[in-house]
Write a protein that holds these residues in place. Structure first.
Motif, PDB file in Angstrom:
ATOM      1  N   GLN A  85       0.826  -1.206   0.000  1.00  0.00           N
ATOM      2  CA  GLN A  85       0.000   0.000   0.000  1.00  0.00           C
ATOM      3  C   GLN A  85       0.862   1.258   0.000  1.00  0.00           C
ATOM      4  OE1 GLN A  85      -2.220   0.979   3.604  1.00  0.00           O
ATOM      5  NE2 GLN A  85      -4.106   1.070   2.396  1.00  0.00           N
ATOM      6  N   SER A  86       2.009   1.209   0.655  1.00  0.00           N
ATOM      7  CA  SER A  86       2.886   2.382   0.755  1.00  0.00           C
ATOM      8  C   SER A  86       3.455   2.794  -0.599  1.00  0.00           C
ATOM      9  CB  SER A  86       4.026   2.119   1.746  1.00  0.00           C
ATOM     10  OG  SER A  86       4.943   1.161   1.217  1.00  0.00           O
ATOM     11  N   THR A  87       3.401   1.906  -1.591  1.00  0.00           N
ATOM     12  CA  THR A  87       3.915   2.228  -2.921  1.00  0.00           C
ATOM     13  C   THR A  87       2.854   2.889  -3.809  1.00  0.00           C
ATOM     14  OG1 THR A  87       3.329   0.081  -3.905  1.00  0.00           O
ATOM     15  CG2 THR A  87       5.460   0.237  -2.781  1.00  0.00           C
ATOM     16  N   LEU A  88       1.626   2.978  -3.316  1.00  0.00           N
ATOM     17  CA  LEU A  88       0.552   3.614  -4.077  1.00  0.00           C
ATOM     18  C   LEU A  88       0.519   5.109  -3.784  1.00  0.00           C
ATOM     19  CD1 LEU A  88      -2.298   1.035  -3.302  1.00  0.00           C
ATOM     20  CD2 LEU A  88      -1.039   1.239  -5.461  1.00  0.00           C
ATOM     21  N   ALA A  89       0.166   5.895  -4.789  1.00  0.00           N
ATOM     22  CA  ALA A  89       0.008   7.333  -4.599  1.00  0.00           C
ATOM     23  C   ALA A  89      -1.201   7.600  -3.710  1.00  0.00           C
ATOM     24  CB  ALA A  89      -0.163   8.021  -5.944  1.00  0.00           C
ATOM     25  N   ALA A  90      -1.103   8.625  -2.877  1.00  0.00           N
ATOM     26  CA  ALA A  90      -2.198   8.956  -1.962  1.00  0.00           C
ATOM     27  C   ALA A  90      -3.482   9.238  -2.718  1.00  0.00           C
ATOM     28  CB  ALA A  90      -1.799  10.164  -1.112  1.00  0.00           C
ATOM     29  N   GLU A  91      -3.379   9.899  -3.869  1.00  0.00           N
ATOM     30  CA  GLU A  91      -4.588  10.204  -4.638  1.00  0.00           C
ATOM     31  C   GLU A  91      -5.228   8.946  -5.229  1.00  0.00           C
ATOM     32  OE1 GLU A  91      -1.000  11.653  -7.191  1.00  0.00           O
ATOM     33  OE2 GLU A  91      -1.590  11.589  -5.069  1.00  0.00           O
ATOM     34  N   THR A  92      -4.422   7.928  -5.493  1.00  0.00           N
ATOM     35  CA  THR A  92      -4.966   6.662  -5.978  1.00  0.00           C
ATOM     36  C   THR A  92      -5.819   6.005  -4.900  1.00  0.00           C
ATOM     37  OG1 THR A  92      -3.106   6.289  -7.483  1.00  0.00           O
ATOM     38  CG2 THR A  92      -4.373   4.363  -6.835  1.00  0.00           C
ATOM     39  N   ILE A  93      -5.293   5.967  -3.692  1.00  0.00           N
ATOM     40  CA  ILE A  93      -6.039   5.377  -2.582  1.00  0.00           C
ATOM     41  C   ILE A  93      -7.311   6.175  -2.312  1.00  0.00           C
ATOM     42  CG2 ILE A  93      -5.961   4.812  -0.126  1.00  0.00           C
ATOM     43  CD1 ILE A  93      -2.928   4.411  -0.450  1.00  0.00           C
TER      44      ILE A  93
END
Length: 471
Positions: free
Chosen positions: A330-338
């Motif tokens: 999860q830490s590799t995902l962009a905040a806006e994606t989440i």
């Protein structure tokens, strides 16, 4: 045999089911090339006592496995195709197993096995005499290209079903009640005349000019089609060397809209644009219809039975180690994606999910009344027989499908969601066969929901396309 007994049978097979998910994950195969995957699943079902019909709908990797010969018939849909270019090891950084090779970015390695586990458990209940009816496992290839179920439907594979149930990996668990977009997939190939582009351009007629003219014409269409329609294209063959007038060029189009009728109307206009481009460039146009699908009709009656079974089982039992690995991914995902992925959830569920790496407890449908901006060939089945499906939390919160993070999860802790899905599907099938009145209500709902009888979107001359890749 009670429903609890069915769950226990599935739990006893946990090791075997997880092993099957890993075997599919380790040998990802693209649409209509799923030779090993289809054979593995079909052989497993045959050994369990199912009668297996292979090559359904003209596709060698499509099959139907049946157990029982009387009473209501419930189908359980399974998929097993992978995606191009998504090879990935089960680690928390981008590292392909083999660069450029396929990977299971949509979780179909879980999907196919979870559905198989359910079918086998229901078969055992029928075999014991505790249930009366027939269970079918549908081995559906090429979902990623929206081909498999559409060609199986044209062949009549779903015509005598009383209901069909299925599932799909996701980042949360809930019944799927939203609509989807109907779609047509068409390739246009233009034929012109080659010539030396500098010495004698007047002798040539550029097929690439035709493609570009067509694309320009479609761009001018956009302001005159409904806002919720989608038209995408990709030039699949644009010629070769710049000093040769291209004698052949191709462009591949998707036309999508919330209803089948709207897709057909827009497609007719796109066809006209192709003919106009051919006239303007003095070339000829050939149209190849690859596939098409309907919009999905969720059956609320059966969806509610699915949710009841999900709630009876509770959350998927992930371990602390699973949650730690999920947090790393999860830490590799962009905040806006989440944030984008969480935006569709109700406020309370969004707040709870935002605090976790895995949000495994079942929730009520959050997409009822909405139209997702994608398409699925499950939709065609839903116009033929009552269909319900659900999402199961297989990926870290906020993870989109078709990503390397999803591939990594699908090869690791997400296998637990396949076992969970097997229990939900088996329990739901048990309820449908034990209480035929549910099937009667589901059939009445479908009759009142659909606006027409199902007619295949495929021309009778269309053949399953083995040369396309969609991601």
């Amino acid at each position: 045999m009670s429903k609890d007994d069915i769950h226990e049978r599935i739990e006893a097979r946990r090791t075997d089911l997880v092993s099957l998910t890993r075997e599919l994950w380790e040998h990802p195969e693209l649409a209509l090339q799923e030779t090993k995957s289809a054979e593995l699943l079909a052989t497993t079902l045959s050994e369990e006592g199912f009668e297996v019909d292979r090559g359904v709908g003209g596709m060698p990797t499509a099959f139907v496995a049946t157990y029982g010969d009387e009473g209501p018939t419930v189908g359980i849909l399974g998929e097993y195709d992978a995606l191009p270019g998504l090879s990935q090891k089960p680690v928390s950084h981008r590292e392909p197993v083999a660069a450029g090779e396929p990977g299971h970015g949509c979780g179909h390695n879980l999907f196919g096995v979870g559905s198989l586990g359910a079918a086998v458990a229901v078969k055992e209940a029928i075999e014991s005499g505790d249930l009366s009816g027939t269970v079918r496992y549908y081995g559906c290839p090429a979902e990623e290209t929206l081909v498999g179920k559409v060609y199986m439907a044209r062949a009549g594979a779903f015509d005598d079903l009383d209901a069909a149930i299925t599932w799909h990996p996701s980042h949360v668990s809930a019944p799927w009640k939203g609509r989807s977009l109907a779609m047509n997939s068409i390739e246009y190939t233009f034929e012109g005349q080659s010539a030396h582009a500098a010495q004698s351009p007047e002798s040539g007629r550029s097929a690439l000019d035709a493609v570009e003219l067509m694309n320009t014409g479609v761009e001018f269409m956009r302001e005159h089609v409904p806002e919720d329609a989608r038209i995408h294209y990709s030039i699949t063959d644009g010629g070769g060397a710049p000093n040769v007038v291209p004698a052949e060029a191709s462009v591949w189009y998707f036309v999508r809209a919330p209803t089948r009728d709207t897709v057909e109307r827009i497609t007719e206009w796109v066809d006209d644009v192709a003919e106009g481009a051919a006239l303007m460039s003095q070339t000829t146009a050939e149209r190849r219809f690859l596939t098409g699908c309907y919009d999905y009709l969720a059956n609320d009656t059966i969806s509610d039975v699915l949710l009841s079974n999900m709630r009876d089982l509770g959350a998927i039992e992930y371990s602390e180690a699973d949650r730690e690995f999920a947090a790393e991914l999860q830490s590799t995902l962009a905040a806006e994606t989440i944030e984008s992925r969480l935006a569709d959830l109700p406020d309370d569920e969004r707040e709870a999910a935002a605090e976790r790496s895995l949000h495994a407890r079942p929730m009520a449908s959050f997409d009822e009344g909405t139209v997702m901006k994608g398409s699925t060939d499950v939709a065609d089945v839903s116009w033929i027989t009552p269909v319900a499906q659900f999402w199961a939390a297989s990926w870290p919160v906020g993870t989109p499908a078709h990503t390397w993070q999803a591939v990594a999860a699908n090869g690791d802790f997400a296998a637990k969601s396949a076992v969970y899905a097997a229990k939900v599907l088996a329990g739901t099938a048990y309820d449908l066969l034990a209480d035929p009145s549910i099937l009667e209500r589901a059939a009445e709902e479908l009759e009142s929901t659909r606006s027409q009888e199902y007619e295949s979107p495929l021309p009778q001359t269309a053949e399953p396309p083995t040369d396309i890749e969609v991601s």
